[in-house]
Scaffold this motif. Structure first.
Motif, PDB file in Angstrom:
ATOM      1  N   LYS A   1       0.839   6.718  -6.866  1.00  0.00           N
ATOM      2  CA  LYS A   1      -0.434   7.440  -7.004  1.00  0.00           C
ATOM      3  C   LYS A   1      -0.303   8.865  -7.006  1.00  0.00           C
ATOM      4  O   LYS A   1      -0.720   9.539  -7.736  1.00  0.00           O
ATOM      5  CB  LYS A   1      -1.457   6.879  -6.134  1.00  0.00           C
ATOM      6  CG  LYS A   1      -2.852   7.671  -6.265  1.00  0.00           C
ATOM      7  CD  LYS A   1      -3.925   7.234  -5.083  1.00  0.00           C
ATOM      8  CE  LYS A   1      -5.058   8.119  -5.596  1.00  0.00           C
ATOM      9  NZ  LYS A   1      -5.076   9.460  -5.442  1.00  0.00           N
ATOM     10  N   SER A   2       0.405   9.352  -5.691  1.00  0.00           N
ATOM     11  CA  SER A   2       0.641  10.617  -5.267  1.00  0.00           C
ATOM     12  C   SER A   2       1.560  11.109  -6.510  1.00  0.00           C
ATOM     13  O   SER A   2       1.392  12.493  -6.913  1.00  0.00           O
ATOM     14  CB  SER A   2       1.398  10.894  -4.111  1.00  0.00           C
ATOM     15  OG  SER A   2       2.727  10.250  -4.037  1.00  0.00           O
TER      16      SER A   2
ATOM     17  N   ASP B   1      -0.818  11.933  -9.517  1.00  0.00           N
ATOM     18  CA  ASP B   1      -1.763  12.981  -9.047  1.00  0.00           C
ATOM     19  C   ASP B   1      -0.965  14.502  -9.376  1.00  0.00           C
ATOM     20  O   ASP B   1      -1.580  15.321  -9.758  1.00  0.00           O
ATOM     21  CB  ASP B   1      -2.140  12.871  -7.681  1.00  0.00           C
ATOM     22  CG  ASP B   1      -3.239  11.795  -7.587  1.00  0.00           C
ATOM     23  OD1 ASP B   1      -3.803  11.410  -8.496  1.00  0.00           O
ATOM     24  OD2 ASP B   1      -3.340  11.287  -6.410  1.00  0.00           O
TER      25      ASP B   1
ATOM     26  N   LYS C   1      -3.979   2.675  -9.441  1.00  0.00           N
ATOM     27  CA  LYS C   1      -3.281   2.732  -8.140  1.00  0.00           C
ATOM     28  C   LYS C   1      -4.104   2.804  -6.964  1.00  0.00           C
ATOM     29  O   LYS C   1      -3.697   2.203  -5.884  1.00  0.00           O
ATOM     30  CB  LYS C   1      -2.248   3.795  -8.252  1.00  0.00           C
ATOM     31  CG  LYS C   1      -0.898   3.743  -9.157  1.00  0.00           C
ATOM     32  CD  LYS C   1      -0.519   2.476  -8.843  1.00  0.00           C
ATOM     33  CE  LYS C   1       0.679   2.139 -10.029  1.00  0.00           C
ATOM     34  NZ  LYS C   1       1.542   0.725  -9.777  1.00  0.00           N
ATOM     35  N   GLU C   2      -5.170   3.597  -7.038  1.00  0.00           N
ATOM     36  CA  GLU C   2      -5.834   3.511  -6.090  1.00  0.00           C
ATOM     37  C   GLU C   2      -6.504   2.327  -5.447  1.00  0.00           C
ATOM     38  O   GLU C   2      -7.026   1.811  -4.377  1.00  0.00           O
ATOM     39  CB  GLU C   2      -7.116   4.875  -6.089  1.00  0.00           C
ATOM     40  CG  GLU C   2      -8.097   4.859  -4.810  1.00  0.00           C
ATOM     41  CD  GLU C   2      -7.391   5.328  -3.527  1.00  0.00           C
ATOM     42  OE1 GLU C   2      -7.608   4.896  -2.458  1.00  0.00           O
ATOM     43  OE2 GLU C   2      -6.353   6.023  -3.782  1.00  0.00           O
TER      44      GLU C   2
ATOM     45  N   LEU D   1       0.900   3.789  -3.022  1.00  0.00           N
ATOM     46  CA  LEU D   1       0.455   5.291  -2.587  1.00  0.00           C
ATOM     47  C   LEU D   1       1.348   6.446  -2.919  1.00  0.00           C
ATOM     48  O   LEU D   1       1.123   7.529  -3.446  1.00  0.00           O
ATOM     49  CB  LEU D   1       0.470   5.571  -1.130  1.00  0.00           C
ATOM     50  CG  LEU D   1      -0.253   6.686  -0.391  1.00  0.00           C
ATOM     51  CD1 LEU D   1      -1.518   7.120  -1.141  1.00  0.00           C
ATOM     52  CD2 LEU D   1      -0.262   7.031   1.216  1.00  0.00           C
TER      53      LEU D   1
ATOM     54  N   SER E   1     -14.303  -0.649  -0.497  1.00  0.00           N
ATOM     55  CA  SER E   1     -13.511   0.280  -0.743  1.00  0.00           C
ATOM     56  C   SER E   1     -13.027  -0.064  -2.383  1.00  0.00           C
ATOM     57  O   SER E   1     -12.633   0.612  -3.166  1.00  0.00           O
ATOM     58  CB  SER E   1     -12.254   0.112  -0.027  1.00  0.00           C
ATOM     59  OG  SER E   1     -11.169   0.983  -0.447  1.00  0.00           O
TER      60      SER E   1
ATOM     61  N   SER F   1     -13.236   1.949  -5.836  1.00  0.00           N
ATOM     62  CA  SER F   1     -12.229   1.958  -6.636  1.00  0.00           C
ATOM     63  C   SER F   1     -12.481   1.883  -8.061  1.00  0.00           C
ATOM     64  O   SER F   1     -11.947   2.594  -9.092  1.00  0.00           O
ATOM     65  CB  SER F   1     -10.953   1.724  -6.120  1.00  0.00           C
ATOM     66  OG  SER F   1     -10.460   1.948  -4.786  1.00  0.00           O
TER      67      SER F   1
ATOM     68  N   ARG G   1       0.778  -1.216   0.022  1.00  0.00           N
ATOM     69  CA  ARG G   1      -0.030   0.108  -0.097  1.00  0.00           C
ATOM     70  C   ARG G   1       0.809   1.201  -0.143  1.00  0.00           C
ATOM     71  O   ARG G   1       0.437   2.181  -0.611  1.00  0.00           O
ATOM     72  CB  ARG G   1      -1.000   0.100   1.278  1.00  0.00           C
ATOM     73  CG  ARG G   1      -2.095  -1.243   1.308  1.00  0.00           C
ATOM     74  CD  ARG G   1      -2.688  -0.899   2.515  1.00  0.00           C
ATOM     75  NE  ARG G   1      -3.657   0.163   2.368  1.00  0.00           N
ATOM     76  CZ  ARG G   1      -4.411   0.507   3.295  1.00  0.00           C
ATOM     77  NH1 ARG G   1      -4.185  -0.143   4.553  1.00  0.00           N
ATOM     78  NH2 ARG G   1      -4.970   1.707   3.281  1.00  0.00           N
TER      79      ARG G   1
ATOM     80  N   SER H   1      -3.860   6.977 -11.835  1.00  0.00           N
ATOM     81  CA  SER H   1      -4.003   7.227 -10.534  1.00  0.00           C
ATOM     82  C   SER H   1      -5.127   6.324  -9.921  1.00  0.00           C
ATOM     83  O   SER H   1      -4.942   5.952  -8.651  1.00  0.00           O
ATOM     84  CB  SER H   1      -4.347   8.868 -10.148  1.00  0.00           C
ATOM     85  OG  SER H   1      -4.278   8.900  -8.842  1.00  0.00           O
ATOM     86  N   ALA H   2      -6.190   6.406 -10.614  1.00  0.00           N
ATOM     87  CA  ALA H   2      -7.302   5.625  -9.988  1.00  0.00           C
ATOM     88  C   ALA H   2      -6.922   4.212 -10.048  1.00  0.00           C
ATOM     89  O   ALA H   2      -7.565   3.312  -8.800  1.00  0.00           O
ATOM     90  CB  ALA H   2      -8.509   5.984 -10.958  1.00  0.00           C
TER      91      ALA H   2
END
Length: 440
Positions: free
Chosen positions: A118-119, A122, A271-272, A115, A331, A335, A111, A268-269
């Motif tokens: 993903k960041s 973004d 990765k979420e 994260l 969750s 996603s 995770r 990004s989604a």
């Protein structure tokens, strides 16, 4: 009426001079630079990118161990255990405790790594959105810049036509005085002069409004206004060729920041989704702890207590998810829904871009065709007006026919200028979609 219009022209000219400081003209690039540095929308978007940069920094830092210290001071009343006698007595005591703890995540279903990725996605998407904001501002500024150039060229035509009418009025006045022309014909020319003077005032106002629009797009007060620099615009040739809309679109989807931003939002989604799936796995963490305590009723001294009361611990903690009220399941589902939504947004962005390019291309082609046909019309009407003027000067036609011919020429000249600047603007937009910076 004539005197009033003359006064209006003079006042408008004085106001125009009064509102512009004595400074060097601004070219288009200087307008762009000023807007990028001072526009509030761009500044807000810059803050947004700084926020997402902080998110990247935090995601990376979450991989590091933490370190925390605790200090406590307790007051006890009543029976208490004594040291080293190990008996209970009634006494009030004060104890001071302190400790240091640290924790490190060893594994949590990837995770933390997801994260970080993903960041970063973004942040990159936000940077592209910043580029899109800058592009939108520059397109608006370019449009107003060209509108000013258009208004100035219209004024040149107005002034030239006005000068011709003044000369014709003076000639008519001489002919009337000589008895060779009816007074009514001269009055018709005077009326035409008044109409052209009014048109000049209206076009001067249009120029001032065009400048005002540019200042407002730049968020620049009128007190700090300027004149623009007139560039050397290319001549429009009848055999000019344009890249078709389909080719422009195929290039644009690879370079346009709004498309790249939408693509990154999809990634990004995804990765979420990986982060949500990571919650299914056990997590392993490493912890370390040290604690010590001092009591004022202890017969041992401070140093002895600190040496003997210290307590340390090291350990691994394995957390195994068994049932969490379907939070992980929901969750993951959310996603997946978010991925679909961002994919729709990407397709919408592509459709909008395609429609915009098709519209710009169609308008550019129409403007080119209108320019070519109007150019021919202006050439013909100039010759027709010259012939009409000659006939009017020898009394073969009346002033109404003369004025009609002159008005037709003025309308054609205005249409030609409008088609010219519309074509230039549309082709600049097409170039912009191809990744070519706007220049004049």
């Amino acid at each position: 009426m004539k005197n009033l219009l003359t006064l209006l022209i003079a006042v408008t000219g004085l106001l125009s001079v009064a509102t512009v400081k004595a400074q060097a003209p601004w070219d288009l690039q200087k307008c762009f630079d000023y807007a990028i540095e001072n526009n509030l929308q761009i500044k807000r978007q810059v803050l947004n990118t700084e926020y997402y940069q902080n998110q990247v920094n935090q995601a990376k830092s979450d991989k590091l161990p933490n370190l925390n210290a605790q200090v406590g001071n307790d007051f006890s009343f009543g029976r208490t255990l004594t040291f080293p006698e190990n008996t209970y007595v009634n006494a009030n005591s004060t104890s001071l405790s302190g400790g240091v703890s640290s924790n490190l995540t060893v594994f949590n279903g990837m995770r933390l790594s997801n994260l970080v990725q993903k960041s970063k996605l973004d942040l990159q998407a936000t940077l592209y959105e910043l580029d899109k904001t800058k592009d939108d501002i520059m397109l608006l500024i370019a449009a107003e810049y060209l509108q000013i150039l258009f208004a100035e060229e219209v004024l040149l035509v107005d002034s030239a036509n006005l000068e011709v009418t003044k000369q014709q009025l003076e000639r008519s006045r001489q002919l009337v005085n000589a008895g060779s022309l009816a007074r009514g014909a001269m009055l018709e020319i005077e009326a035409q002069l008044a109409r052209e003077e009014l048109q000049l005032v209206n076009d001067q106002n249009s120029l001032q409004l065009a400048y005002l629009n540019l200042y407002q797009f730049l968020d620049l007060p009128m007190a700090e206004s300027f004149k623009i620099e007139k560039p050397s615009l290319p001549e429009i040739q009848a055999n000019v060729t344009m890249m078709n809309a389909f080719d422009v679109f195929n290039n644009a989807i690879n370079v346009r920041p709004e498309i790249k931003a939408a693509q990154l939002r999809v990634e990004s989604a995804m990765k979420e989704l990986e982060i949500a799936k990571g919650s299914r796995y056990p997590s392993l963490s490493f912890g370390a702890y040290y604690n010590n305590i001092f009591n004022n009723k202890d017969s041992r001294g401070f140093n002895e207590q600190i040496q003997n009361n210290g307590r340390s611990s090291l350990g691994l903690t394995l957390s195994i998810p068994i049932f969490n009220r379907f939070q992980v399941k929901n969750s993951i589902s959310n996603s997946q829904i978010q991925i679909s939504d961002y994919e729709y947004q990407l397709q919408i962005a592509r459709n909008v871009l395609r429609k915009d390019i098709e519209l710009v291309y169609t308008n550019a082609l129409a403007a080119l065709n209108r320019y070519i046909s109007t150019q021919k019309a202006v050439t013909s009407m100039k010759e027709a007006f010259r012939y009409t003027e000659e006939k009017f000067n020898v009394g073969m036609i009346n002033s109404v026919e003369y004025n009609q011919s002159k008005n037709n020429l003025a309308i054609a000249q205005s249409d030609l200028i409008q088609a010219k600047y519309e074509y230039i603007f549309r082709t600049k937009i097409l170039d912009f979609y191809n990744g070519v910076p706007i220049t004049l």
